[in-house]
Design a protein around this motif. Sequence first.
Motif, PDB file in Angstrom:
ATOM      1  N   VAL A 141       0.837  -1.204   0.000  1.00 37.73           N
ATOM      2  CA  VAL A 141       0.000   0.000   0.000  1.00 37.73           C
ATOM      3  C   VAL A 141       0.874   1.257   0.000  1.00 37.73           C
ATOM      4  O   VAL A 141       0.623   2.197  -0.769  1.00 37.73           O
ATOM      5  CB  VAL A 141      -0.979   0.003   1.201  1.00 37.73           C
ATOM      6  N   CYS A 142       1.903   1.279   0.825  1.00 37.52           N
ATOM      7  CA  CYS A 142       2.776   2.457   0.904  1.00 37.52           C
ATOM      8  C   CYS A 142       3.542   2.678  -0.400  1.00 37.52           C
ATOM      9  O   CYS A 142       3.662   3.817  -0.869  1.00 37.52           O
ATOM     10  CB  CYS A 142       3.752   2.316   2.070  1.00 37.52           C
ATOM     11  N   ILE A 143       4.060   1.616  -0.993  1.00 32.59           N
ATOM     12  CA  ILE A 143       4.800   1.748  -2.244  1.00 32.59           C
ATOM     13  C   ILE A 143       3.860   2.172  -3.372  1.00 32.59           C
ATOM     14  O   ILE A 143       4.214   3.018  -4.198  1.00 32.59           O
ATOM     15  CB  ILE A 143       5.540   0.441  -2.577  1.00 32.59           C
ATOM     16  N   THR A 144       2.654   1.611  -3.394  1.00 30.40           N
ATOM     17  CA  THR A 144       1.674   2.005  -4.413  1.00 30.40           C
ATOM     18  C   THR A 144       1.330   3.482  -4.266  1.00 30.40           C
ATOM     19  O   THR A 144       1.259   4.210  -5.259  1.00 30.40           O
ATOM     20  CB  THR A 144       0.400   1.145  -4.300  1.00 30.40           C
ATOM     21  N   TRP A 145       1.150   3.923  -3.043  1.00 32.30           N
ATOM     22  CA  TRP A 145       0.859   5.328  -2.780  1.00 32.30           C
ATOM     23  C   TRP A 145       2.001   6.213  -3.284  1.00 32.30           C
ATOM     24  O   TRP A 145       1.763   7.244  -3.927  1.00 32.30           O
ATOM     25  CB  TRP A 145       0.606   5.541  -1.294  1.00 32.30           C
ATOM     26  N   MET A 146       3.244   5.835  -3.007  1.00 32.37           N
ATOM     27  CA  MET A 146       4.390   6.620  -3.474  1.00 32.37           C
ATOM     28  C   MET A 146       4.420   6.686  -5.002  1.00 32.37           C
ATOM     29  O   MET A 146       4.718   7.732  -5.580  1.00 32.37           O
ATOM     30  CB  MET A 146       5.700   6.038  -2.949  1.00 32.37           C
ATOM     31  N   LEU A 147       4.118   5.566  -5.672  1.00 30.67           N
ATOM     32  CA  LEU A 147       4.088   5.543  -7.135  1.00 30.67           C
ATOM     33  C   LEU A 147       2.997   6.455  -7.689  1.00 30.67           C
ATOM     34  O   LEU A 147       3.229   7.202  -8.642  1.00 30.67           O
ATOM     35  CB  LEU A 147       3.866   4.120  -7.644  1.00 30.67           C
ATOM     36  N   VAL A 148       1.818   6.386  -7.099  1.00 26.66           N
ATOM     37  CA  VAL A 148       0.707   7.222  -7.557  1.00 26.66           C
ATOM     38  C   VAL A 148       1.058   8.702  -7.405  1.00 26.66           C
ATOM     39  O   VAL A 148       0.846   9.499  -8.332  1.00 26.66           O
ATOM     40  CB  VAL A 148      -0.595   6.883  -6.785  1.00 26.66           C
ATOM     41  N   VAL A 149       1.619   9.065  -6.276  1.00 29.87           N
ATOM     42  CA  VAL A 149       1.983  10.463  -6.044  1.00 29.87           C
ATOM     43  C   VAL A 149       3.096  10.904  -7.005  1.00 29.87           C
ATOM     44  O   VAL A 149       3.009  11.972  -7.624  1.00 29.87           O
ATOM     45  CB  VAL A 149       2.408  10.683  -4.568  1.00 29.87           C
ATOM     46  N   ALA A 150       4.130  10.090  -7.139  1.00 31.44           N
ATOM     47  CA  ALA A 150       5.267  10.466  -7.993  1.00 31.44           C
ATOM     48  C   ALA A 150       4.860  10.591  -9.459  1.00 31.44           C
ATOM     49  O   ALA A 150       5.189  11.579 -10.129  1.00 31.44           O
ATOM     50  CB  ALA A 150       6.391   9.445  -7.836  1.00 31.44           C
ATOM     51  N   ILE A 151       4.155   9.611  -9.965  1.00 32.86           N
ATOM     52  CA  ILE A 151       3.765   9.648 -11.375  1.00 32.86           C
ATOM     53  C   ILE A 151       2.673  10.703 -11.598  1.00 32.86           C
ATOM     54  O   ILE A 151       2.695  11.420 -12.601  1.00 32.86           O
ATOM     55  CB  ILE A 151       3.351   8.250 -11.865  1.00 32.86           C
ATOM     56  N   GLY A 152       1.759  10.849 -10.647  1.00 26.17           N
ATOM     57  CA  GLY A 152       0.741  11.891 -10.751  1.00 26.17           C
ATOM     58  C   GLY A 152       1.348  13.286 -10.766  1.00 26.17           C
ATOM     59  O   GLY A 152       0.951  14.144 -11.560  1.00 26.17           O
ATOM     60  N   ALA A 153       2.323  13.521  -9.907  1.00 30.98           N
ATOM     61  CA  ALA A 153       2.995  14.828  -9.884  1.00 30.98           C
ATOM     62  C   ALA A 153       3.758  15.061 -11.188  1.00 30.98           C
ATOM     63  O   ALA A 153       3.761  16.184 -11.719  1.00 30.98           O
ATOM     64  CB  ALA A 153       3.946  14.907  -8.690  1.00 30.98           C
ATOM     65  N   SER A 154       4.368  14.016 -11.717  1.00 38.38           N
ATOM     66  CA  SER A 154       5.075  14.144 -13.001  1.00 38.38           C
ATOM     67  C   SER A 154       4.118  14.503 -14.122  1.00 38.38           C
ATOM     68  O   SER A 154       4.428  15.337 -14.979  1.00 38.38           O
ATOM     69  CB  SER A 154       5.808  12.844 -13.340  1.00 38.38           C
ATOM     70  N   VAL A 155       2.953  13.878 -14.130  1.00 42.33           N
ATOM     71  CA  VAL A 155       1.944  14.196 -15.147  1.00 42.33           C
ATOM     72  C   VAL A 155       1.495  15.646 -14.987  1.00 42.33           C
ATOM     73  O   VAL A 155       1.369  16.386 -15.982  1.00 42.33           O
ATOM     74  CB  VAL A 155       0.751  13.223 -15.055  1.00 42.33           C
ATOM     75  N   MET A 156       1.253  16.071 -13.756  1.00 43.44           N
ATOM     76  CA  MET A 156       0.814  17.449 -13.519  1.00 43.44           C
ATOM     77  C   MET A 156       1.853  18.459 -14.002  1.00 43.44           C
ATOM     78  O   MET A 156       1.502  19.503 -14.560  1.00 43.44           O
ATOM     79  CB  MET A 156       0.516  17.663 -12.033  1.00 43.44           C
ATOM     80  N   VAL A 157       3.131  18.149 -13.814  1.00 45.50           N
ATOM     81  CA  VAL A 157       4.183  19.084 -14.193  1.00 45.50           C
ATOM     82  C   VAL A 157       4.514  18.984 -15.683  1.00 45.50           C
ATOM     83  O   VAL A 157       4.550  19.990 -16.392  1.00 45.50           O
ATOM     84  CB  VAL A 157       5.457  18.849 -13.345  1.00 45.50           C
ATOM     85  N   TYR A 158       4.757  17.768 -16.176  1.00 48.40           N
ATOM     86  CA  TYR A 158       5.294  17.605 -17.527  1.00 48.40           C
ATOM     87  C   TYR A 158       4.243  17.407 -18.614  1.00 48.40           C
ATOM     88  O   TYR A 158       4.555  17.516 -19.794  1.00 48.40           O
ATOM     89  CB  TYR A 158       6.314  16.472 -17.554  1.00 48.40           C
ATOM     90  N   GLN A 159       3.007  17.126 -18.265  1.00 50.82           N
ATOM     91  CA  GLN A 159       1.952  17.031 -19.265  1.00 50.82           C
ATOM     92  C   GLN A 159       0.985  18.196 -19.168  1.00 50.82           C
ATOM     93  O   GLN A 159       0.584  18.745 -20.181  1.00 50.82           O
ATOM     94  CB  GLN A 159       1.183  15.710 -19.119  1.00 50.82           C
ATOM     95  N   LEU A 160       0.616  18.563 -17.949  1.00 49.16           N
ATOM     96  CA  LEU A 160      -0.386  19.609 -17.770  1.00 49.16           C
ATOM     97  C   LEU A 160       0.220  20.988 -17.534  1.00 49.16           C
ATOM     98  O   LEU A 160      -0.489  21.991 -17.554  1.00 49.16           O
ATOM     99  CB  LEU A 160      -1.320  19.235 -16.613  1.00 49.16           C
TER     100      LEU A 160
END
Length: 153
Positions: free
Chosen positions: A37-56
Motif C-alpha cells: 500500500v505504501c509503495i503504491t501510494w508513493m508511485l501514484v503520487v510520484a507519477i501523478g505529480a510528473s503528469v501534472m508538471v510535464y503534461q499539464l
Amino acid sequence: QYTLRRMPVVVLAIAAIICVILGGSFGTALVPLRAVVCITWMLVVAIGASVMVYQLGYLEFLGLEALAPAGGSLFWISPSVALAVLVGLGLDYDIFLMDSVMENWQEGKDGREAVIAALDQAGTIISAAGVIMFLAFGALLASTTPVLNQIGF
C-alpha cells in the motif's frame, strides 16, 4: 508504448513477490500488505505529480526549463525508473525499519514503544539516505535533457 502498457502487469507481479517474501520473512500478512500500500501510494503520487508538471504544465509559470512540459506526455522511461527506484528504496527502508520494530517488540516492548525505539534507532539513517537520494535525483533537474529532468523530478 509497449513498456507502459505492460506496467500494470509488472506492478502486480512485484506486489505479489513482495507479499510472498515479506510474508515469509515476518510471518504475518500485515507487513507486506502495508508495504505494498505504501509503495503504491508513493508511485501514484510520484507519477501523478510528473503528469501534472510535464503534461499539464502546472509549474510552467515558474519559467524553469527543467519543469516545462515536454511534448505532451511523459517519456516512457520515466515511470519505469520511478517504479524501480521507489520499489527498491521504499522496500529497503521499510524492511530496515520493520526489522528494528520487530526486534524491539521481541525484546518485550509493546507496539508503540517498539515503533518509537525503532524510529530512534533507524530514523536518522533512513532520513540521511533520503536526503542523499533527494540531492542525487534533484541534480538531474540541472540537466538540459528533458528525459533526465523527468527522472530527477
